[in-house]
Write a protein that holds these residues in place. Structure first.
Motif, PDB file in Angstrom:
ATOM      1  N   LEU A 109      -2.213   5.755  -0.952  1.00  0.00           N
ATOM      2  CA  LEU A 109      -3.242   5.201  -0.077  1.00  0.00           C
ATOM      3  C   LEU A 109      -4.543   5.971  -0.283  1.00  0.00           C
ATOM      4  O   LEU A 109      -4.566   7.198  -0.197  1.00  0.00           O
ATOM      5  N   LEU A 110      -5.612   5.234  -0.558  1.00  0.00           N
ATOM      6  CA  LEU A 110      -6.924   5.836  -0.752  1.00  0.00           C
ATOM      7  C   LEU A 110      -7.845   5.399   0.380  1.00  0.00           C
ATOM      8  O   LEU A 110      -7.998   4.200   0.631  1.00  0.00           O
ATOM      9  N   PHE A 111      -8.469   6.357   1.033  1.00  0.00           N
ATOM     10  CA  PHE A 111      -9.298   6.085   2.200  1.00  0.00           C
ATOM     11  C   PHE A 111     -10.745   6.458   1.915  1.00  0.00           C
ATOM     12  O   PHE A 111     -11.038   7.584   1.502  1.00  0.00           O
ATOM     13  N   LYS A 112     -11.631   5.503   2.121  1.00  0.00           N
ATOM     14  CA  LYS A 112     -13.066   5.797   2.166  1.00  0.00           C
ATOM     15  C   LYS A 112     -13.365   6.173   3.609  1.00  0.00           C
ATOM     16  O   LYS A 112     -13.352   5.324   4.496  1.00  0.00           O
ATOM     17  N   TYR A 113     -13.637   7.444   3.841  1.00  0.00           N
ATOM     18  CA  TYR A 113     -13.778   7.930   5.213  1.00  0.00           C
ATOM     19  C   TYR A 113     -15.190   8.459   5.442  1.00  0.00           C
ATOM     20  O   TYR A 113     -15.750   9.192   4.619  1.00  0.00           O
ATOM     21  N   ASP A 114     -15.749   8.056   6.560  1.00  0.00           N
ATOM     22  CA  ASP A 114     -17.085   8.495   6.962  1.00  0.00           C
ATOM     23  C   ASP A 114     -16.937   9.763   7.804  1.00  0.00           C
ATOM     24  O   ASP A 114     -16.564   9.691   8.978  1.00  0.00           O
ATOM     25  N   PHE A 115     -17.219  10.915   7.202  1.00  0.00           N
ATOM     26  CA  PHE A 115     -17.081  12.183   7.917  1.00  0.00           C
ATOM     27  C   PHE A 115     -18.232  12.428   8.883  1.00  0.00           C
ATOM     28  O   PHE A 115     -18.195  13.395   9.641  1.00  0.00           O
ATOM     29  N   VAL A 116     -19.237  11.581   8.864  1.00  0.00           N
ATOM     30  CA  VAL A 116     -20.343  11.696   9.813  1.00  0.00           C
ATOM     31  C   VAL A 116     -19.990  10.992  11.117  1.00  0.00           C
ATOM     32  O   VAL A 116     -20.124  11.558  12.209  1.00  0.00           O
ATOM     33  N   MET A 117     -19.504   9.744  10.991  1.00  0.00           N
ATOM     34  CA  MET A 117     -19.185   8.930  12.166  1.00  0.00           C
ATOM     35  C   MET A 117     -17.709   8.995  12.552  1.00  0.00           C
ATOM     36  O   MET A 117     -17.289   8.366  13.520  1.00  0.00           O
ATOM     37  N   PHE A 118     -16.903   9.741  11.794  1.00  0.00           N
ATOM     38  CA  PHE A 118     -15.472   9.872  12.078  1.00  0.00           C
ATOM     39  C   PHE A 118     -14.784   8.503  12.123  1.00  0.00           C
ATOM     40  O   PHE A 118     -14.185   8.130  13.124  1.00  0.00           O
ATOM     41  N   CYS A 120     -12.716   5.418   9.368  1.00  0.00           N
ATOM     42  CA  CYS A 120     -12.273   4.943   8.065  1.00  0.00           C
ATOM     43  C   CYS A 120     -12.940   3.606   7.777  1.00  0.00           C
ATOM     44  O   CYS A 120     -12.903   2.700   8.607  1.00  0.00           O
ATOM     45  N   GLU A 121     -13.536   3.478   6.608  1.00  0.00           N
ATOM     46  CA  GLU A 121     -14.271   2.264   6.267  1.00  0.00           C
ATOM     47  C   GLU A 121     -13.508   1.358   5.307  1.00  0.00           C
ATOM     48  O   GLU A 121     -13.778   0.150   5.256  1.00  0.00           O
ATOM     49  N   GLN A 122     -12.593   1.911   4.531  1.00  0.00           N
ATOM     50  CA  GLN A 122     -11.870   1.094   3.555  1.00  0.00           C
ATOM     51  C   GLN A 122     -10.560   1.764   3.182  1.00  0.00           C
ATOM     52  O   GLN A 122     -10.469   2.993   3.136  1.00  0.00           O
ATOM     53  N   ILE A 123      -9.532   0.942   2.932  1.00  0.00           N
ATOM     54  CA  ILE A 123      -8.231   1.440   2.501  1.00  0.00           C
ATOM     55  C   ILE A 123      -7.807   0.688   1.253  1.00  0.00           C
ATOM     56  O   ILE A 123      -7.874  -0.543   1.205  1.00  0.00           O
ATOM     57  N   GLN A 124      -7.368   1.416   0.242  1.00  0.00           N
ATOM     58  CA  GLN A 124      -6.788   0.807  -0.950  1.00  0.00           C
ATOM     59  C   GLN A 124      -5.332   1.263  -1.046  1.00  0.00           C
ATOM     60  O   GLN A 124      -5.047   2.464  -0.967  1.00  0.00           O
ATOM     61  N   LYS A 125      -4.426   0.306  -1.233  1.00  0.00           N
ATOM     62  CA  LYS A 125      -2.994   0.605  -1.280  1.00  0.00           C
ATOM     63  C   LYS A 125      -2.467   0.285  -2.673  1.00  0.00           C
ATOM     64  O   LYS A 125      -2.516  -0.855  -3.122  1.00  0.00           O
ATOM     65  N   ILE A 126      -1.925   1.293  -3.339  1.00  0.00           N
ATOM     66  CA  ILE A 126      -1.374   1.136  -4.687  1.00  0.00           C
ATOM     67  C   ILE A 126       0.139   1.355  -4.606  1.00  0.00           C
ATOM     68  O   ILE A 126       0.588   2.463  -4.281  1.00  0.00           O
ATOM     69  N   PRO A 127       0.952   0.332  -4.889  1.00  0.00           N
ATOM     70  CA  PRO A 127       2.412   0.481  -4.833  1.00  0.00           C
ATOM     71  C   PRO A 127       2.897   1.489  -5.873  1.00  0.00           C
ATOM     72  O   PRO A 127       2.580   1.373  -7.062  1.00  0.00           O
ATOM     73  N   LEU A 128       3.671   2.465  -5.455  1.00  0.00           N
ATOM     74  CA  LEU A 128       4.126   3.501  -6.374  1.00  0.00           C
ATOM     75  C   LEU A 128       5.097   2.966  -7.422  1.00  0.00           C
ATOM     76  O   LEU A 128       5.162   3.506  -8.531  1.00  0.00           O
ATOM     77  N   ASN A 129       5.862   1.920  -7.088  1.00  0.00           N
ATOM     78  CA  ASN A 129       6.800   1.397  -8.073  1.00  0.00           C
ATOM     79  C   ASN A 129       6.123   0.565  -9.153  1.00  0.00           C
ATOM     80  O   ASN A 129       6.779   0.095 -10.084  1.00  0.00           O
ATOM     81  N   PHE A 130       4.790   0.383  -9.059  1.00  0.00           N
ATOM     82  CA  PHE A 130       4.022  -0.260 -10.116  1.00  0.00           C
ATOM     83  C   PHE A 130       3.268   0.761 -10.972  1.00  0.00           C
ATOM     84  O   PHE A 130       2.773   0.416 -12.043  1.00  0.00           O
ATOM     85  N   VAL A 131       3.163   2.008 -10.503  1.00  0.00           N
ATOM     86  CA  VAL A 131       2.478   3.045 -11.278  1.00  0.00           C
ATOM     87  C   VAL A 131       3.308   3.347 -12.517  1.00  0.00           C
ATOM     88  O   VAL A 131       4.483   3.734 -12.417  1.00  0.00           O
ATOM     89  N   ASP A 132       2.734   3.147 -13.710  1.00  0.00           N
ATOM     90  CA  ASP A 132       3.506   3.331 -14.934  1.00  0.00           C
ATOM     91  C   ASP A 132       2.976   4.418 -15.855  1.00  0.00           C
ATOM     92  O   ASP A 132       3.635   4.783 -16.826  1.00  0.00           O
ATOM     93  N   ARG A 133       1.773   4.944 -15.572  1.00  0.00           N
ATOM     94  CA  ARG A 133       1.210   5.952 -16.473  1.00  0.00           C
ATOM     95  C   ARG A 133       0.251   6.863 -15.735  1.00  0.00           C
ATOM     96  O   ARG A 133      -0.556   6.392 -14.929  1.00  0.00           O
TER      97      ARG A 133
END
Length: 263
Positions: A109-118, A120-133
């Protein structure tokens, strides 16, 4: 056909009323920070913040951010939180962007987080069983590129058979590339605690182990299971570099204090 990682915009929600006080006084979070060891103190003395303009260094800020992004993890779908990391993402135009990363049983899980306003602005989810390299090494650029990038990078692939389209290559905002590239966050040398949570080598090993386990438990039909780890250069197909030079030099991809304004 590999599953396309999910990119979801978030409103951030209403943060707790005490968030501002916790940011100033420091707080606590789980034990999953920067690998699996007991969480080190992530609050720096005030003079450290005066010498650096990254908002993530404000006392209690990282604790509050970790607390919020952990609350966005759905354990029924994502699995348990294994570790949390503070990294920098490098896009295909060589632009750096500050990211919080969580490795769970099933996803990166990748989070674009605004540390000024506290928030989370965006979440990207990458399935681990698809990671091949997983590829790691120094950065390289085309011969015509005038700039260089120091340090080591890590590129995570999840569809080795799919090449990015011409449109995606020339779109600086493309989100359909079959890989993501990381490098170390600039604050990694400021303390032992930040060195741990920003350690890209440990992040690579943790991600490799979680992905291999996910491949065994949830194999993908018609897809070779397993994770190939390669030490090779990380090539960024950027040709001009003016915009990335201006953006990276001024830390536009980070929550960074700029005079009386913060972005």
């Amino acid at each position: 056909m590999a599953e396309t990682p999910q990119v979801r915009e978030t409103s951030g929600g209403d943060r707790p009323e005490e968030a501002g006080q916790q940011a100033a006084q420091g707080g606590k979070s789980g034990s999953e920070v920067g690998h699996k060891s007991e969480e080190p103190p992530l609050t720096l003395p005030l003079d450290h913040f005066k010498n650096s303009k990254f908002f993530v260094l404000r006392p209690g800020t990282l604790h509050e951010a970790i607390k919020e992004v952990k609350s966005l993890v759905d354990t029924q779908v994502d699995g348990n939180v294994l570790s949390i990391w503070l990294l920098a993402e490098v896009d295909h135009w060589n632009n750096e962007r500050e990211r919080l990363a969580i490795i769970t049983d099933n996803f990166l899980l990748l989070f674009k987080y605004d540390f000024v306003m506290f928030r989370c602005e965006q979440i990207q989810k990458i399935p681990l069983n698809f990671v091949d390299r997983l590829c790691y090494g120094t950065f390289t650029f085309p011969m015509t590129y005038l700039l260089q990038r120091d340090g080591e990078g890590l590129r995570v692939f999840w569809d080795r058979l799919r090449e990015p389209s011409f449109t995606s290559w020339w779109n600086p905002f493309a989100t359909d590339l079959p890989y993501v590239t990381f490098t170390s966050h600039p604050v990694r040398h400021l303390s032992e605690a930040f060195s741990s949570i920003c350690n890209i080598q440990n992040f690579r090993e943790e991600l490799k182990g979680a992905a291999q386990k996910a491949h065994k438990e949830k194999p993908v039909p018609g897809k070779a299971n397993g994770v190939l780890v390669l030490k090779q250069s990380i090539h960024i197909q950027a040709y001009v570099g003016l915009m990335s030079f201006l953006g990276n030099t001024n830390k536009l991809g980070y929550c960074f204090a700029r005079g009386n304004l913060g972005f």
